[in-house]
Scaffold this motif. Structure first.
Motif, PDB file in Angstrom:
ATOM      1  N   ARG A 123       0.838  -1.199   0.000  1.00 40.77           N
ATOM      2  CA  ARG A 123       0.000   0.000   0.000  1.00 40.77           C
ATOM      3  C   ARG A 123       0.881   1.261   0.000  1.00 40.77           C
ATOM      4  NH1 ARG A 123      -4.511   2.610   2.488  1.00 40.77           N
ATOM      5  NH2 ARG A 123      -4.230   4.711   1.662  1.00 40.77           N
ATOM      6  N   ASP A 140       1.038   3.941  -3.040  1.00 41.19           N
ATOM      7  CA  ASP A 140       0.726   5.365  -2.886  1.00 41.19           C
ATOM      8  C   ASP A 140       1.911   6.244  -3.282  1.00 41.19           C
ATOM      9  OD1 ASP A 140      -1.772   4.739  -2.048  1.00 41.19           O
ATOM     10  OD2 ASP A 140      -1.477   5.243   0.058  1.00 41.19           O
ATOM     11  N   ASP A 195     -16.383  11.544  -0.113  1.00 40.65           N
ATOM     12  CA  ASP A 195     -16.429  11.324   1.340  1.00 40.65           C
ATOM     13  C   ASP A 195     -15.750  12.465   2.108  1.00 40.65           C
ATOM     14  OD1 ASP A 195     -13.983   9.979   0.168  1.00 40.65           O
ATOM     15  OD2 ASP A 195     -13.486   9.927   2.296  1.00 40.65           O
ATOM     16  N   VAL A 217     -10.751   9.906   7.770  1.00 35.76           N
ATOM     17  CA  VAL A 217     -10.149   8.619   8.114  1.00 35.76           C
ATOM     18  C   VAL A 217      -8.825   8.836   8.848  1.00 35.76           C
ATOM     19  CG1 VAL A 217      -9.383   6.386   7.203  1.00 35.76           C
ATOM     20  CG2 VAL A 217     -11.224   7.625   6.070  1.00 35.76           C
ATOM     21  N   ASN A 253      -4.595  10.278   4.860  1.00 38.22           N
ATOM     22  CA  ASN A 253      -5.633  10.035   3.871  1.00 38.22           C
ATOM     23  C   ASN A 253      -6.204  11.327   3.281  1.00 38.22           C
ATOM     24  OD1 ASN A 253      -8.528   9.073   3.078  1.00 38.22           O
ATOM     25  ND2 ASN A 253      -7.266   7.253   3.350  1.00 38.22           N
ATOM     26  N   LYS A 257      -5.788  12.727  -0.564  1.00 36.52           N
ATOM     27  CA  LYS A 257      -6.971  12.950  -1.397  1.00 36.52           C
ATOM     28  C   LYS A 257      -6.997  14.373  -1.931  1.00 36.52           C
ATOM     29  CE  LYS A 257      -9.926   9.401   0.600  1.00 36.52           C
ATOM     30  NZ  LYS A 257     -10.960   9.073   1.597  1.00 36.52           N
ATOM     31  N   TRP A 270     -18.717   6.577  -6.652  1.00 35.65           N
ATOM     32  CA  TRP A 270     -17.487   5.875  -6.267  1.00 35.65           C
ATOM     33  C   TRP A 270     -17.189   4.746  -7.253  1.00 35.65           C
ATOM     34  CZ3 TRP A 270     -16.124   0.868  -5.014  1.00 35.65           C
ATOM     35  CH2 TRP A 270     -14.850   0.712  -4.478  1.00 35.65           C
ATOM     36  N   TYR A 318      -1.488  -2.188  -5.596  1.00 35.36           N
ATOM     37  CA  TYR A 318      -2.689  -2.257  -4.761  1.00 35.36           C
ATOM     38  C   TYR A 318      -3.257  -3.689  -4.729  1.00 35.36           C
ATOM     39  CZ  TYR A 318      -4.039   2.347  -2.940  1.00 35.36           C
ATOM     40  OH  TYR A 318      -4.139   3.496  -2.192  1.00 35.36           O
ATOM     41  N   ARG A 365      -4.580  -7.349   2.933  1.00 32.59           N
ATOM     42  CA  ARG A 365      -5.650  -6.878   3.823  1.00 32.59           C
ATOM     43  C   ARG A 365      -6.729  -7.936   4.017  1.00 32.59           C
ATOM     44  NH1 ARG A 365      -7.205  -0.604   3.436  1.00 32.59           N
ATOM     45  NH2 ARG A 365      -7.964  -1.196   5.479  1.00 32.59           N
ATOM     46  N   ASP A 381     -12.678  -5.497  -1.172  1.00 32.07           N
ATOM     47  CA  ASP A 381     -13.691  -4.810  -1.982  1.00 32.07           C
ATOM     48  C   ASP A 381     -13.629  -5.411  -3.377  1.00 32.07           C
ATOM     49  OD1 ASP A 381     -15.108  -1.667  -1.921  1.00 32.07           O
ATOM     50  OD2 ASP A 381     -14.955  -2.832  -3.767  1.00 32.07           O
ATOM     51  N   LYS A 437     -12.951   1.242   1.396  1.00 36.13           N
ATOM     52  CA  LYS A 437     -13.026   2.131   0.249  1.00 36.13           C
ATOM     53  C   LYS A 437     -12.604   3.556   0.574  1.00 36.13           C
ATOM     54  CE  LYS A 437     -17.002   1.684  -1.224  1.00 36.13           C
ATOM     55  NZ  LYS A 437     -18.451   1.617  -1.372  1.00 36.13           N
ATOM     56  N   HIS A 438     -13.013   4.065   1.741  1.00 38.78           N
ATOM     57  CA  HIS A 438     -12.655   5.445   2.037  1.00 38.78           C
ATOM     58  C   HIS A 438     -11.261   5.579   2.617  1.00 38.78           C
ATOM     59  CE1 HIS A 438     -16.392   6.710   0.657  1.00 38.78           C
ATOM     60  NE2 HIS A 438     -17.109   6.164   1.622  1.00 38.78           N
ATOM     61  N   ASP A 439     -10.713   4.451   3.061  1.00 31.97           N
ATOM     62  CA  ASP A 439      -9.402   4.551   3.657  1.00 31.97           C
ATOM     63  C   ASP A 439      -8.303   4.312   2.628  1.00 31.97           C
ATOM     64  OD1 ASP A 439      -7.239   3.044   4.981  1.00 31.97           O
ATOM     65  OD2 ASP A 439      -8.689   1.437   5.080  1.00 31.97           O
ATOM     66  N   GLU A 440      -8.724   3.878   1.422  1.00 32.79           N
ATOM     67  CA  GLU A 440      -7.732   3.743   0.355  1.00 32.79           C
ATOM     68  C   GLU A 440      -7.883   4.879  -0.650  1.00 32.79           C
ATOM     69  OE1 GLU A 440      -8.059  -0.291  -1.037  1.00 32.79           O
ATOM     70  OE2 GLU A 440      -6.615  -0.917   0.477  1.00 32.79           O
TER      71      GLU A 440
END
Lengths: 217, 10
Positions: free
Chosen positions: A5, A9, A50, A57, A61, A65, A126, A168, A175, A183, B6-9
């Motif tokens: 991760r 990033d 969000d 978060v 983060n 963003k 999303w 990722y 994870r 997800d 989803k929101h933490d990535e």
């Protein structure tokens, strides 16, 4: 955060810095697809809704963003500005940047409406963002294949950007094993995105990595 | 839980 991760990033961050540095230092927009860059603005604006919920978060983060939203807009502004400062280069870009983005937009919009976690505005946005990101590089790759030759910095930009989503995938597997969360939409789109880059990765390996290996004493 | 991810990535 696991190493995949963090590295993912960082390579995402690096790709954007390479692109901005490229435009700024050489003062040219040659080889860059404005269509792909506009698609990324759309990707980040629909992904990070969000932020408006103010249920943050983490500091990391939020900063990242905000950086991705603002830097993607900044790149489009830089490209737009070249309309007056580099009229010829701008016209050349438009002439070679001929990928039909409407198909991408329509396809990903349909995908978002059909495949999402919940039929709400935020969830559809999303999902749209994730599907759109997986194919947003296509105009840029199309442009690259048409022109044949490319500036090495543009190529490094595309490589770093492709590497980010590829990293990722092991992050999601990590994870899933450590936190038990996954997800499926992000995973599926991430695999598609990596496949979109696969041909480019192969060429990058052949041209950039092998060549630099040959240059070693 | 998927929502968290989803929101933490990015």
């Amino acid at each position: 955060m696991n190493p995949f991760r963090i590295l993912g990033d960082l390579s995402h961050l690096a790709s954007i810095l390479v692109l901005i540095f490229n435009i700024k230092s050489t003062n040219t927009i040659e080889g860059i697809s404005i269509k792909t860059q506009v698609l990324y603005v759309l990707v980040f604006l629909t992904r990070y809704l969000d932020l408006f919920s103010f249920r943050l978060v983490s500091f990391y983060n939020t900063i990242m963003k905000l950086f991705f939203i603002s830097s993607s807009i900044y790149v489009v502004v830089l490209l737009q500005r070249s309309k007056t400062t580099q009229a010829v280069a701008y016209k050349t870009m438009l002439l070679t940047d001929t990928f039909k983005v409407q198909y991408i937009l329509l396809g990903t919009l349909i995908a978002a409406f059909v495949i999402n976690h919940k039929f709400t505005f935020v969830e559809i946005a999303w999902s749209f963002s994730v599907w759109l990101e997986s194919v947003a590089i296509l105009p840029q790759l199309f442009m690259l294949s048409k022109s044949g030759k490319s500036k090495s910095l543009t190529v490094h930009y595309i490589f770093a950007l492709g590497l980010y989503r590829t990293l990722y995938i092991p992050n999601w597997i990590w994870r899933y094993h450590t936190e038990g969360v996954i997800d499926k939409i992000a995973l599926a789109a991430g695999i598609i995105q990596t496949l979109v880059y696969s041909d480019f990765f192969y060429l990058y390996y052949k041209k950039v990595i092998k060549r630099s290996a040959l240059n070693l004493p | 839980l998927a929502h968290n991810l989803k929101h933490d990535e990015l």
